[in-house]
Design an enzyme around this catalytic site. Structure first.
Site, PDB file in Angstrom:
ATOM      1  N   GLU A  25      -9.772  -2.035   5.078  1.00 60.94           N
ATOM      2  CA  GLU A  25     -10.678  -1.696   7.011  1.00 60.94           C
ATOM      3  C   GLU A  25     -12.098  -2.534   7.199  1.00 60.94           C
ATOM      4  O   GLU A  25     -12.252  -2.780   6.430  1.00 60.94           O
ATOM      5  CB  GLU A  25     -11.166   0.028   6.751  1.00 60.94           C
ATOM      6  CG  GLU A  25      -9.862   0.755   6.118  1.00 60.94           C
ATOM      7  CD  GLU A  25      -8.667   0.985   7.445  1.00 60.94           C
ATOM      8  OE1 GLU A  25      -8.308   0.338   8.256  1.00 60.94           O
ATOM      9  OE2 GLU A  25      -8.045   2.127   7.296  1.00 60.94           O
ATOM     10  N   ASN A  44      -7.488  -2.933  14.052  1.00 66.63           N
ATOM     11  CA  ASN A  44      -8.925  -2.438  13.956  1.00 66.63           C
ATOM     12  C   ASN A  44      -8.895  -4.153  13.461  1.00 66.63           C
ATOM     13  O   ASN A  44      -9.952  -4.057  12.550  1.00 66.63           O
ATOM     14  CB  ASN A  44      -9.651  -1.896  13.217  1.00 66.63           C
ATOM     15  CG  ASN A  44      -9.066  -1.026  12.332  1.00 66.63           C
ATOM     16  OD1 ASN A  44      -8.022  -1.406  11.584  1.00 66.63           O
ATOM     17  ND2 ASN A  44      -9.469  -0.155  11.727  1.00 66.63           N
ATOM     18  N   ASP A  64       0.500  -1.248   0.112  1.00 68.35           N
ATOM     19  CA  ASP A  64       0.202  -0.139   0.215  1.00 68.35           C
ATOM     20  C   ASP A  64       0.772   1.139  -0.239  1.00 68.35           C
ATOM     21  O   ASP A  64       1.998   1.711   0.069  1.00 68.35           O
ATOM     22  CB  ASP A  64      -1.908   0.158   1.702  1.00 68.35           C
ATOM     23  CG  ASP A  64      -0.761  -0.429   2.030  1.00 68.35           C
ATOM     24  OD1 ASP A  64       0.739  -0.727   2.474  1.00 68.35           O
ATOM     25  OD2 ASP A  64      -1.394  -1.374   3.028  1.00 68.35           O
ATOM     26  N   HIS A 111      -7.517  -4.796  10.243  1.00 72.44           N
ATOM     27  CA  HIS A 111      -6.648  -4.617   9.005  1.00 72.44           C
ATOM     28  C   HIS A 111      -5.952  -5.135   8.755  1.00 72.44           C
ATOM     29  O   HIS A 111      -4.726  -5.269   9.574  1.00 72.44           O
ATOM     30  CB  HIS A 111      -7.126  -3.017   8.030  1.00 72.44           C
ATOM     31  CG  HIS A 111      -5.636  -2.431   8.679  1.00 72.44           C
ATOM     32  ND1 HIS A 111      -6.170  -0.884   9.531  1.00 72.44           N
ATOM     33  CD2 HIS A 111      -4.758  -2.444   9.281  1.00 72.44           C
ATOM     34  CE1 HIS A 111      -4.955  -0.577   9.606  1.00 72.44           C
ATOM     35  NE2 HIS A 111      -4.027  -1.277   9.604  1.00 72.44           N
TER      36      HIS A 111
HETATM   37  C1  F6R Z   1       1.609  -1.480   5.637  1.00 73.56           C
HETATM   38  C2  F6R Z   1      -0.079  -1.873   5.806  1.00 73.56           C
HETATM   39  C3  F6R Z   1      -0.319  -1.611   7.648  1.00 73.56           C
HETATM   40  C4  F6R Z   1       0.273  -2.261   8.496  1.00 73.56           C
HETATM   41  C5  F6R Z   1      -0.954  -1.979   9.618  1.00 73.56           C
HETATM   42  C6  F6R Z   1      -0.225  -2.261  11.675  1.00 73.56           C
HETATM   43  O1  F6R Z   1       1.657  -1.723   4.805  1.00 73.56           O
HETATM   44  O2  F6R Z   1      -0.327  -2.991   5.453  1.00 73.56           O
HETATM   45  O3  F6R Z   1      -1.364  -2.664   7.252  1.00 73.56           O
HETATM   46  O4  F6R Z   1       0.365  -3.373   8.463  1.00 73.56           O
HETATM   47  O5  F6R Z   1      -1.408  -0.974   9.884  1.00 73.56           O
HETATM   48  O6  F6R Z   1       0.510  -1.149  11.717  1.00 73.56           O
HETATM   49  P1  F6R Z   1       2.008  -1.001  12.338  1.00 73.56           P
HETATM   50  O7  F6R Z   1       3.356  -1.748  11.828  1.00 73.56           O
HETATM   51  O8  F6R Z   1       2.480   0.529  12.314  1.00 73.56           O
HETATM   52  O9  F6R Z   1       1.500  -1.084  13.582  1.00 73.56           O
END
Ligand code: F6R
Length: 240
Positions: free
Chosen positions: A143, A136, A67, A138
């Site tokens: 989401e 959450n 992403d 995701h």
């Molecule tokens: C990032 C991504 C997100 C993160 C998630 C957790 O490329 O795809 O899904 O893996 O938001 O983020 P952290 O590791 O910062 O808690």
């Protein structure tokens, strides 16, 4: 789904890096799906160390990131391109033409997203996908919603995600409200998946994942339908 409990963040990071290294040794021209955020940082440190010690060669590896914020220029120090360059690209011998991240400044978003999926398919699909998880539930930026999207697409970030990611920005209002993200099918088509989960704040989505129930209100639970997933969870996430 195989669940491995790691003592702490360091052990989780080193285990993930060893699994990635195993994939690269097995198939030197493999396609890796990569994530950004705090969770995989330690894994990237370990991969860079392995490369610098001559234990790993990325010269034939291709990568596709999950992403990117939208809109954002890749030179912006909050972009995921900037993150990947800082933590991996500048540290190992990946070839620039083999690195892929959705273009968050593309003029034609639909074409950008469709081409991104086509490029993954043309590369032969993702051999090993690294995932983190949002508090959450995701994965990538899919989401919690009534409906999830199959392919790469533009998404509106939830308030939870904006709040969680504001730690990287000067203020919450600076966090982009949209992102381009791999869809659920893009992720599920990966041959193998490693989901890294660290910290007490991730124990809720981990619990939901481990119930074996599948719901779009916790997109990570879809991973229960994939045949080859390893969950690497640290004790804080497991017991939190
Ligand atoms: C990032 C991504 C997100 C993160 C998630 C957790 O490329 O795809 O899904 O893996 O938001 O983020 P952290 O590791 O910062 O808690």
């Amino acid at each position: 789904m195989r669940v491995i409990t790691c003592k702490n963040y360091e052990e989780m990071s080193k285990t993930a890096a060893r699994l990635v290294a195993g994939q690269v040794s097995l198939k030197p021209n493999c396609v890796l799906g990569l994530a950004t955020g705090s969770t995989p940082e330690g894994m990237y440190v370990e991969l860079a160390r392995m490369y610098q010690n001559g234990e790993l060669d990325f010269s034939n590896v291709s990568t596709f990131n999950l992403d990117e914020y939208c809109p954002i220029d890749k030179e912006n120090d909050q972009s995921y391109y900037y993150f990947m360059n800082k933590h991996l690209y500048s540290k190992v011998n990946l070839k620039p033409e083999n690195l892929h991240i959705p273009n968050g400044s593309a003029k034609d978003i639909e074409t950008e997203c469709a081409n991104y999926d086509k490029m993954i398919d043309s590369a032969g699909g993702i051999d090993l996908q690294i995932l983190g998880i949002g508090s959450n539930g995701h994965i990538a930026f899919n989401e919690p919603e009534d409906e999830l999207t199959a392919g790469t697409h533009r998404v509106e970030l939830t308030e939870d995600t904006i709040k969680a990611n504001s730690r990287f920005f000067a203020s919450e209002s600076d966090v982009p409200r949209h992102a381009l993200t791999s869809g659920m099918a893009t992720i599920m088509k990966s041959k193998k998946i490693i989901l890294m989960i660290s910290g007490k704040n991730k124990s809720e989505p981990l619990k939901k994942l481990l119930t074996g129930k599948i719901t779009t209100s916790c997109p990570a639970t879809m991973l229960n339908m994939h045949a080859d997933v390893i969950v690497l969870a640290d004790e804080d996430a497991m017991n939190g």
